[in-house]
Design a protein around this motif. Structure first.
Motif, PDB file in Angstrom:
ATOM      1  N   ALA A  78       0.842  -1.198   0.000  1.00 30.56           N
ATOM      2  CA  ALA A  78       0.000   0.000   0.000  1.00 30.56           C
ATOM      3  C   ALA A  78       0.875   1.244   0.000  1.00 30.56           C
ATOM      4  O   ALA A  78       1.943   1.262   0.627  1.00 30.56           O
ATOM      5  N   ASP A  79       0.446   2.254  -0.715  1.00 29.78           N
ATOM      6  CA  ASP A  79       0.983   3.595  -0.582  1.00 29.78           C
ATOM      7  C   ASP A  79      -0.175   4.556  -0.820  1.00 29.78           C
ATOM      8  O   ASP A  79      -1.340   4.146  -0.866  1.00 29.78           O
ATOM      9  N   GLU A  80       0.102   5.856  -0.967  1.00 30.25           N
ATOM     10  CA  GLU A  80      -1.001   6.812  -1.072  1.00 30.25           C
ATOM     11  C   GLU A  80      -1.758   6.714  -2.383  1.00 30.25           C
ATOM     12  O   GLU A  80      -2.867   7.233  -2.503  1.00 30.25           O
ATOM     13  N   ARG A  81      -1.210   6.027  -3.386  1.00 32.31           N
ATOM     14  CA  ARG A  81      -1.872   5.928  -4.688  1.00 32.31           C
ATOM     15  C   ARG A  81      -2.437   4.549  -4.986  1.00 32.31           C
ATOM     16  O   ARG A  81      -3.200   4.390  -5.938  1.00 32.31           O
ATOM     17  N   MET A  82      -2.057   3.524  -4.200  1.00 36.23           N
ATOM     18  CA  MET A  82      -2.424   2.159  -4.574  1.00 36.23           C
ATOM     19  C   MET A  82      -2.509   1.258  -3.349  1.00 36.23           C
ATOM     20  O   MET A  82      -1.753   1.422  -2.392  1.00 36.23           O
ATOM     21  N   LEU A  83      -3.448   0.304  -3.406  1.00 43.41           N
ATOM     22  CA  LEU A  83      -3.605  -0.729  -2.382  1.00 43.41           C
ATOM     23  C   LEU A  83      -3.673  -2.078  -3.084  1.00 43.41           C
ATOM     24  O   LEU A  83      -4.429  -2.232  -4.056  1.00 43.41           O
ATOM     25  N   VAL A  84      -2.902  -3.047  -2.597  1.00 50.25           N
ATOM     26  CA  VAL A  84      -2.859  -4.371  -3.215  1.00 50.25           C
ATOM     27  C   VAL A  84      -3.210  -5.422  -2.175  1.00 50.25           C
ATOM     28  O   VAL A  84      -2.590  -5.492  -1.107  1.00 50.25           O
ATOM     29  N   LEU A  85      -4.206  -6.245  -2.504  1.00 49.83           N
ATOM     30  CA  LEU A  85      -4.693  -7.303  -1.621  1.00 49.83           C
ATOM     31  C   LEU A  85      -4.718  -8.622  -2.387  1.00 49.83           C
ATOM     32  O   LEU A  85      -4.691  -8.639  -3.620  1.00 49.83           O
ATOM     33  N   PRO A  86      -4.799  -9.752  -1.685  1.00 51.90           N
ATOM     34  CA  PRO A  86      -4.971 -11.020  -2.399  1.00 51.90           C
ATOM     35  C   PRO A  86      -6.289 -11.011  -3.180  1.00 51.90           C
ATOM     36  O   PRO A  86      -7.276 -10.402  -2.756  1.00 51.90           O
ATOM     37  N   TRP A  87      -6.286 -11.687  -4.304  1.00 50.50           N
ATOM     38  CA  TRP A  87      -7.528 -11.866  -5.055  1.00 50.50           C
ATOM     39  C   TRP A  87      -8.382 -12.923  -4.355  1.00 50.50           C
ATOM     40  O   TRP A  87      -7.899 -13.999  -4.014  1.00 50.50           O
ATOM     41  N   LEU A  88      -9.647 -12.590  -4.114  1.00 52.01           N
ATOM     42  CA  LEU A  88     -10.571 -13.491  -3.431  1.00 52.01           C
ATOM     43  C   LEU A  88     -11.618 -13.965  -4.435  1.00 52.01           C
ATOM     44  O   LEU A  88     -12.566 -13.231  -4.746  1.00 52.01           O
ATOM     45  N   PRO A  89     -11.484 -15.177  -4.963  1.00 53.05           N
ATOM     46  CA  PRO A  89     -12.461 -15.664  -5.943  1.00 53.05           C
ATOM     47  C   PRO A  89     -13.857 -15.700  -5.330  1.00 53.05           C
ATOM     48  O   PRO A  89     -14.047 -16.250  -4.241  1.00 53.05           O
ATOM     49  N   PRO A  90     -14.845 -15.118  -5.985  1.00 54.98           N
ATOM     50  CA  PRO A  90     -16.194 -15.081  -5.402  1.00 54.98           C
ATOM     51  C   PRO A  90     -16.826 -16.455  -5.332  1.00 54.98           C
ATOM     52  O   PRO A  90     -16.594 -17.324  -6.174  1.00 54.98           O
ATOM     53  N   ASP A  91     -17.642 -16.631  -4.294  1.00 58.25           N
ATOM     54  CA  ASP A  91     -18.325 -17.895  -4.039  1.00 58.25           C
ATOM     55  C   ASP A  91     -19.758 -17.575  -3.637  1.00 58.25           C
ATOM     56  O   ASP A  91     -20.089 -16.419  -3.318  1.00 58.25           O
ATOM     57  N   GLN A  92     -20.628 -18.570  -3.634  1.00 59.46           N
ATOM     58  CA  GLN A  92     -21.994 -18.388  -3.177  1.00 59.46           C
ATOM     59  C   GLN A  92     -22.062 -18.536  -1.656  1.00 59.46           C
ATOM     60  O   GLN A  92     -21.403 -19.412  -1.085  1.00 59.46           O
ATOM     61  N   PRO A  93     -22.841 -17.684  -0.979  1.00 57.41           N
ATOM     62  CA  PRO A  93     -22.994 -17.856   0.467  1.00 57.41           C
ATOM     63  C   PRO A  93     -23.710 -19.159   0.783  1.00 57.41           C
ATOM     64  O   PRO A  93     -24.566 -19.615   0.027  1.00 57.41           O
ATOM     65  N   SER A  94     -23.349 -19.758   1.896  1.00 57.93           N
ATOM     66  CA  SER A  94     -23.978 -21.003   2.336  1.00 57.93           C
ATOM     67  C   SER A  94     -24.329 -20.887   3.809  1.00 57.93           C
ATOM     68  O   SER A  94     -23.830 -19.991   4.515  1.00 57.93           O
ATOM     69  N   ALA A  95     -25.155 -21.791   4.290  1.00 56.28           N
ATOM     70  CA  ALA A  95     -25.533 -21.776   5.698  1.00 56.28           C
ATOM     71  C   ALA A  95     -24.311 -21.953   6.590  1.00 56.28           C
ATOM     72  O   ALA A  95     -24.140 -21.250   7.595  1.00 56.28           O
ATOM     73  N   GLY A  96     -23.438 -22.892   6.240  1.00 62.18           N
ATOM     74  CA  GLY A  96     -22.256 -23.123   7.049  1.00 62.18           C
ATOM     75  C   GLY A  96     -21.322 -21.936   7.068  1.00 62.18           C
ATOM     76  O   GLY A  96     -20.782 -21.563   8.119  1.00 62.18           O
ATOM     77  N   ALA A  97     -21.124 -21.319   5.891  1.00 57.87           N
ATOM     78  CA  ALA A  97     -20.262 -20.142   5.824  1.00 57.87           C
ATOM     79  C   ALA A  97     -20.842 -18.997   6.645  1.00 57.87           C
ATOM     80  O   ALA A  97     -20.106 -18.258   7.311  1.00 57.87           O
ATOM     81  N   ALA A  98     -22.173 -18.833   6.614  1.00 58.01           N
ATOM     82  CA  ALA A  98     -22.816 -17.767   7.378  1.00 58.01           C
ATOM     83  C   ALA A  98     -22.630 -17.970   8.872  1.00 58.01           C
ATOM     84  O   ALA A  98     -22.341 -17.021   9.607  1.00 58.01           O
ATOM     85  N   GLU A  99     -22.789 -19.197   9.335  1.00 61.14           N
ATOM     86  CA  GLU A  99     -22.616 -19.463  10.759  1.00 61.14           C
ATOM     87  C   GLU A  99     -21.173 -19.233  11.192  1.00 61.14           C
ATOM     88  O   GLU A  99     -20.915 -18.656  12.249  1.00 61.14           O
TER      89      GLU A  99
END
Length: 284
Positions: A78-99
């Protein structure tokens, strides 16, 4: 942009894919030469929000201090012009994940930082947040650091009667806030779009992190709806039981984000903000 990213990471970049814009920054998915993918936010040269990425990086690191199971991504650079994070592949929410998310959020909130506010200048979207630290109690802190500062930029979209209504909430906030609670490590902007469902779990992204009242994060989750919200709240309450009357206090905690939306987007959010103020005052 690619040169800046390579300099920041100290690694070669194979490709950059544009994902659109949000507020004052652009969004990108970059692939590094070794095949890893990263998520990049970048400010354009005309933005005046140079502190926003420093605040987000500080918030993510600070939330992560609560424990190894805190659902936040690590900051790669990170600096004042840019922020870099891991890529998080999107997934569908589930009951187990919610809990699992509800329990993890409860454990995050239970790790009190000892004061309200944060030791860095905050932002929500690209608007500054006053994070002045205070250990004297949440109600006045919330009124002085969250409601009053946003009433002024929202005022052009409110009537004088609306403004008086918000001022009345501020005046009697000690009567509305419920029993005192210790400060909690808050995400601070926890609408459903900032919950990234990925890899069978949920991660917190785009925080406006600070020490606050834990009911604020839960109220924000409810504001625009969140998948599996009932399961999240039930698991949270089992892990860290909520105080009596917390559901009735939801409108009070929604006042700040609604004022932010009035300030950012105008009168389309006025009715929701005014209704929340009236519901908060009904707590007396």
């Amino acid at each position: 942009m690619r040169e800046h990213l390579e300099e920041l990471l100290g690694e070669r970049v194979a490709s950059v894919h544009d994902l659109g814009t949000s507020h004052s920054w652009t969004l990108h998915r970059a692939v590094l030469r070794d095949g890893r993918e990263v998520f990049v936010k970048a400010l354009d040269g005309r933005s005046g929000a140079e502190g926003v990425f420093a605040a987000e990086a500080a918030g993510l690191r600070w939330l992560g201090e609560a424990g190894d199971d805190v659902p936040v991504p690590g900051v790669l650079a990170a600096d004042e012009r840019m922020l870099v994070l891991p890529w998080l592949p999107p997934d569908q929410p589930s009951a187990g994940a919610a809990e699992r998310f509800g329990r993890a959020l409860a454990r995050l909130h239970a790790d009190s930082p000892g004061a309200f506010g944060a030791p860095w200048d905050g932002y929500i979207a690209d608007l500054p947040l006053d994070n002045t630290l205070d250990d004297q109690g949440w109600p006045r802190w919330y009124a002085q650091r969250r409601l009053e500062p946003f009433l002024k930029p929202a005022a052009p979209h409110l009537s004088q009667a609306d403004i008086r209504l918000f001022e009345q909430v501020i005046d009697v906030i000690d009567e509305l806030a419920g029993q005192p609670e210790p400060s909690a490590r808050l995400h601070g902007d926890l609408w459903s779009g900032n919950v990234q469902w990925t890899g069978g779990s949920a991660m917190l992204i785009d925080p406006a992190a600070h020490g606050g009242h834990r009911e604020t994060d839960l109220a924000m989750l409810a504001l625009f709806g969140c998948p599996e919200l009932g399961r999240i709240l039930a698991a949270y309450d089992e892990e860290y039981p909520l105080a009596d009357g917390w559901r009735e206090r939801v409108p009070l905690h929604q006042l700040h984000p609604l004022l932010v939306h009035v300030a950012l987007f105008g009168a389309s959010y006025r009715t929701s903000a005014v209704e929340a103020a009236r519901a908060a005052l009904a707590l007396r």
